[in-house]
Write a protein that holds these residues in place. Structure first.
Motif, PDB file in Angstrom:
ATOM      1  N   UNK A 159       0.823  -1.205   0.000  1.00 25.92           N
ATOM      2  CA  UNK A 159       0.000   0.000   0.000  1.00 25.92           C
ATOM      3  C   UNK A 159       0.860   1.259   0.000  1.00 25.92           C
ATOM      4  N   UNK A 160       1.946   1.232   0.782  1.00 23.66           N
ATOM      5  CA  UNK A 160       2.770   2.430   0.946  1.00 23.66           C
ATOM      6  C   UNK A 160       3.706   2.679  -0.222  1.00 23.66           C
ATOM      7  N   UNK A 161       4.166   1.621  -0.867  1.00 27.20           N
ATOM      8  CA  UNK A 161       5.266   1.759  -1.822  1.00 27.20           C
ATOM      9  C   UNK A 161       4.857   1.615  -3.280  1.00 27.20           C
ATOM     10  N   UNK A 162       3.634   1.176  -3.548  1.00 26.30           N
ATOM     11  CA  UNK A 162       3.240   0.898  -4.930  1.00 26.30           C
ATOM     12  C   UNK A 162       1.813   1.361  -5.189  1.00 26.30           C
ATOM     13  N   UNK A 163       1.530   1.591  -6.459  1.00 26.73           N
ATOM     14  CA  UNK A 163       0.184   1.943  -6.907  1.00 26.73           C
ATOM     15  C   UNK A 163      -0.399   0.782  -7.703  1.00 26.73           C
ATOM     16  N   UNK A 164      -1.704   0.775  -7.843  1.00 25.61           N
ATOM     17  CA  UNK A 164      -2.368  -0.242  -8.652  1.00 25.61           C
ATOM     18  C   UNK A 164      -1.774  -0.249 -10.059  1.00 25.61           C
ATOM     19  N   UNK A 165      -1.435  -1.438 -10.541  1.00 29.83           N
ATOM     20  CA  UNK A 165      -0.847  -1.573 -11.869  1.00 29.83           C
ATOM     21  C   UNK A 165       0.669  -1.593 -11.879  1.00 29.83           C
TER      22      UNK A 165
ATOM     23  N   UNK B 130       6.171 -17.709  -2.384  1.00 30.88           N
ATOM     24  CA  UNK B 130       5.322 -17.862  -1.205  1.00 30.88           C
ATOM     25  C   UNK B 130       3.933 -17.368  -1.582  1.00 30.88           C
ATOM     26  N   UNK B 131       2.952 -18.261  -1.546  1.00 36.34           N
ATOM     27  CA  UNK B 131       1.614 -17.944  -2.046  1.00 36.34           C
ATOM     28  C   UNK B 131       0.944 -16.845  -1.233  1.00 36.34           C
ATOM     29  N   UNK B 132       1.260 -16.735   0.047  1.00 36.20           N
ATOM     30  CA  UNK B 132       0.647 -15.689   0.858  1.00 36.20           C
ATOM     31  C   UNK B 132       1.021 -14.305   0.363  1.00 36.20           C
ATOM     32  N   UNK B 133       2.293 -14.103   0.050  1.00 33.64           N
ATOM     33  CA  UNK B 133       2.728 -12.809  -0.473  1.00 33.64           C
ATOM     34  C   UNK B 133       2.096 -12.536  -1.831  1.00 33.64           C
ATOM     35  N   UNK B 134       2.016 -13.543  -2.665  1.00 37.22           N
ATOM     36  CA  UNK B 134       1.387 -13.355  -3.978  1.00 37.22           C
ATOM     37  C   UNK B 134      -0.063 -12.940  -3.826  1.00 37.22           C
ATOM     38  N   UNK B 135      -0.766 -13.522  -2.875  1.00 35.31           N
ATOM     39  CA  UNK B 135      -2.151 -13.148  -2.632  1.00 35.31           C
ATOM     40  C   UNK B 135      -2.271 -11.689  -2.210  1.00 35.31           C
ATOM     41  N   UNK B 136      -1.355 -11.239  -1.369  1.00 38.77           N
ATOM     42  CA  UNK B 136      -1.385  -9.846  -0.907  1.00 38.77           C
ATOM     43  C   UNK B 136      -1.142  -8.894  -2.071  1.00 38.77           C
ATOM     44  N   UNK B 137      -0.141  -9.185  -2.892  1.00 41.46           N
ATOM     45  CA  UNK B 137       0.155  -8.309  -4.023  1.00 41.46           C
ATOM     46  C   UNK B 137      -0.997  -8.307  -5.041  1.00 41.46           C
ATOM     47  N   UNK B 138      -1.614  -9.459  -5.232  1.00 38.99           N
ATOM     48  CA  UNK B 138      -2.760  -9.524  -6.139  1.00 38.99           C
ATOM     49  C   UNK B 138      -3.906  -8.664  -5.621  1.00 38.99           C
ATOM     50  N   UNK B 139      -4.186  -8.766  -4.320  1.00 43.03           N
ATOM     51  CA  UNK B 139      -5.271  -7.974  -3.729  1.00 43.03           C
ATOM     52  C   UNK B 139      -4.980  -6.483  -3.806  1.00 43.03           C
ATOM     53  N   UNK B 140      -3.694  -6.110  -3.810  1.00 45.52           N
ATOM     54  CA  UNK B 140      -3.319  -4.698  -3.902  1.00 45.52           C
ATOM     55  C   UNK B 140      -3.350  -4.182  -5.339  1.00 45.52           C
ATOM     56  N   UNK B 141      -3.682  -5.059  -6.292  1.00 42.82           N
ATOM     57  CA  UNK B 141      -3.797  -4.641  -7.681  1.00 42.82           C
ATOM     58  C   UNK B 141      -2.477  -4.509  -8.410  1.00 42.82           C
ATOM     59  N   UNK B 142      -1.444  -5.198  -7.925  1.00 47.82           N
ATOM     60  CA  UNK B 142      -0.137  -5.112  -8.575  1.00 47.82           C
ATOM     61  C   UNK B 142      -0.030  -6.129  -9.706  1.00 47.82           C
ATOM     62  N   UNK B 143       0.769  -5.784 -10.695  1.00 44.17           N
ATOM     63  CA  UNK B 143       1.088  -6.700 -11.788  1.00 44.17           C
ATOM     64  C   UNK B 143       2.257  -7.572 -11.341  1.00 44.17           C
ATOM     65  N   UNK B 144       2.035  -8.872 -11.239  1.00 45.63           N
ATOM     66  CA  UNK B 144       3.043  -9.780 -10.694  1.00 45.63           C
ATOM     67  C   UNK B 144       3.795 -10.471 -11.816  1.00 45.63           C
ATOM     68  N   UNK B 145       5.114 -10.354 -11.782  1.00 43.76           N
ATOM     69  CA  UNK B 145       5.981 -11.056 -12.723  1.00 43.76           C
ATOM     70  C   UNK B 145       6.821 -12.048 -11.927  1.00 43.76           C
ATOM     71  N   UNK B 146       6.740 -13.321 -12.295  1.00 43.27           N
ATOM     72  CA  UNK B 146       7.448 -14.368 -11.566  1.00 43.27           C
ATOM     73  C   UNK B 146       8.634 -14.871 -12.384  1.00 43.27           C
ATOM     74  N   UNK B 147       9.814 -14.868 -11.768  1.00 44.16           N
ATOM     75  CA  UNK B 147      11.038 -15.298 -12.437  1.00 44.16           C
ATOM     76  C   UNK B 147      11.577 -16.542 -11.748  1.00 44.16           C
TER      77      UNK B 147
END
Length: 365
Positions: free
Chosen positions: A92-98, A108-125
């Motif tokens: 919430x503090x460091x990123x905007x939606x998108x 770690x699926x928990x972190x991915x869930x949080x980032x998804x709920x925050x509307x972030x675009x997730x790239x997995x390497x």
């Protein structure tokens, strides 16, 4: 979709990853500490907290120096309601939606869930131990990179500060978050975290060290962001739980947390060895994480194996594990099972590990 029974419903056969040993935790001492802080003179502990209970922040500062070789100021520490709350505050503090957040595969699926709920675009390497990360040919600007700390979850192997730095050099993320999910006293060199940096964050939790219901953790932030992130946390989440924080602070000051960590990590190492000995001869086995003081281990198989169906079949035998493939990137073909050693010990662990091996041998043929 797989549904996982809650820990309270699980008796024998529970290899649920991420659940520590709550049966051996020194609950008598914990109750005594509650009685000692719950006195009329401590009525302020029933109020809101602003940025966290001061003595707990001092205790965490000293704990981080002893166990993680991290020297930070008290003002850099924010008390959170566990790991997810710390990750959410960062999102919430460091990123905007998108905005783009880069994670490792497997993640770690928990972190991915949080980032998804925050509307972030997730790239997995994909990350391969000993080989490093698969770097993209081109990438959009990266706002956040997220790593597990010194011990990778869910692969349950040591991480590499060199690999993390190489990825950050290539992507130049605005901020770097490390989740110190599981650790031992001597593996701090695997951390990339720098408390003097303006873009490094460290997330930690006592839920895996002690018991999940505690829901207390910490976030170590850059000095210049301490005040605004504390203010944001207070406005968004309404801090409290001062009694819990006071008890935890005294638990740490009395040396009980250090003693508990040393004891339970020795136990986990022995349990991991039992599991490793049982599973290392499985058919179609590609890799098994080496014994460690962590509460989880990972078994990888040669593809093609449907690890989701494999986990479902084990569930019918009351053997509860997680498949690896759902937390891998689409272009990462790894398959396997993630399992825990926190809920079983002694003869029960030996018996259930043998039963798990026999079931897997039948299913993998």
């Amino acid at each position: 979709m797989l549904r996982w029974p809650g820990a309270s419903l699980v008796q024998s056969g529970a290899f649920v990853p991420g659940i520590p040993d709550i049966a051996q935790f020194p609950m008598r001492k914990w109750r005594q500490l509650y009685a000692s802080v719950t006195v009329p003179q401590n009525a302020l502990l029933l109020s809101y907290s602003t940025g966290g209970y001061g003595p707990l922040k001092r205790a965490i500062r000293d704990f981080l120096e002893r166990w993680r070789n991290i020297r930070c100021d008290i003002d850099q520490i924010i008390i959170t309601d566990g790991t997810h709350n710390g990750i959410e505050l960062c999102a919430v503090a460091l990123a905007d939606v998108g905005d783009t957040a880069v994670m490792e595969s497997p993640c770690y699926w928990g972190a991915r869930n949080v980032f998804t709920a925050a509307g972030l675009n997730i790239e997995m390497l994909p990350w391969q131990p000993g080989q490093g990360h698969s770097l993209p040919a081109a990438s959009a600007p990266v706002q956040l990179t997220y790593f597990t700390g010194s011990h990778h979850y869910p692969l349950s192997v040591p991480t590499s500060a060199h690999d993390k730095q190489r990825l950050c050099d290539a992507l130049a993320p605005a901020y770097i978050i490390e989740d110190d999910y599981e650790f031992s006293r001597d593996d701090h060199t695997n951390l990339l975290f720098d408390p003097q940096s303006e873009r490094h964050f460290l997330v930690g939790s006592f839920s895996k060290m002690m018991f999940p219901g505690l829901r207390l953790g910490y976030l170590v932030v850059p000095r210049q962001l301490s005040e605004p992130m504390n203010r944001l946390r207070s406005e968004l989440f309404r801090e409290g739980r001062m009694l819990d924080q006071a008890v935890l602070a005294q638990f740490i000051f009395d040396g009980d947390l250090d003693a508990w960590c040393r004891r339970i990590q020795r136990d986990y190492l022995g349990r991991q060895q039992v599991m490793h000995d049982q599973l290392r001869t499985l058919p179609r086995l590609k890799r098994i994480s080496p014994p460690s003081s962590a509460i989880s281990l990972c078994v990888e198989f040669e593809p093609p194996i449907d690890d989701v169906k494999l986990a479902q079949a084990l569930l019918k035998e009351h053997l509860i594990v997680r498949p690896l493939s759902p937390v891998c990137a689409a272009h990462d073909p790894r398959v396997g099972l993630v399992m825990g050693v926190g809920m079983l010990s002694g003869e029960t662990l030996a018996r259930e590990a043998q039963r798990l091996r026999r079931c897997l041998e039948n299913l993998l043929r």
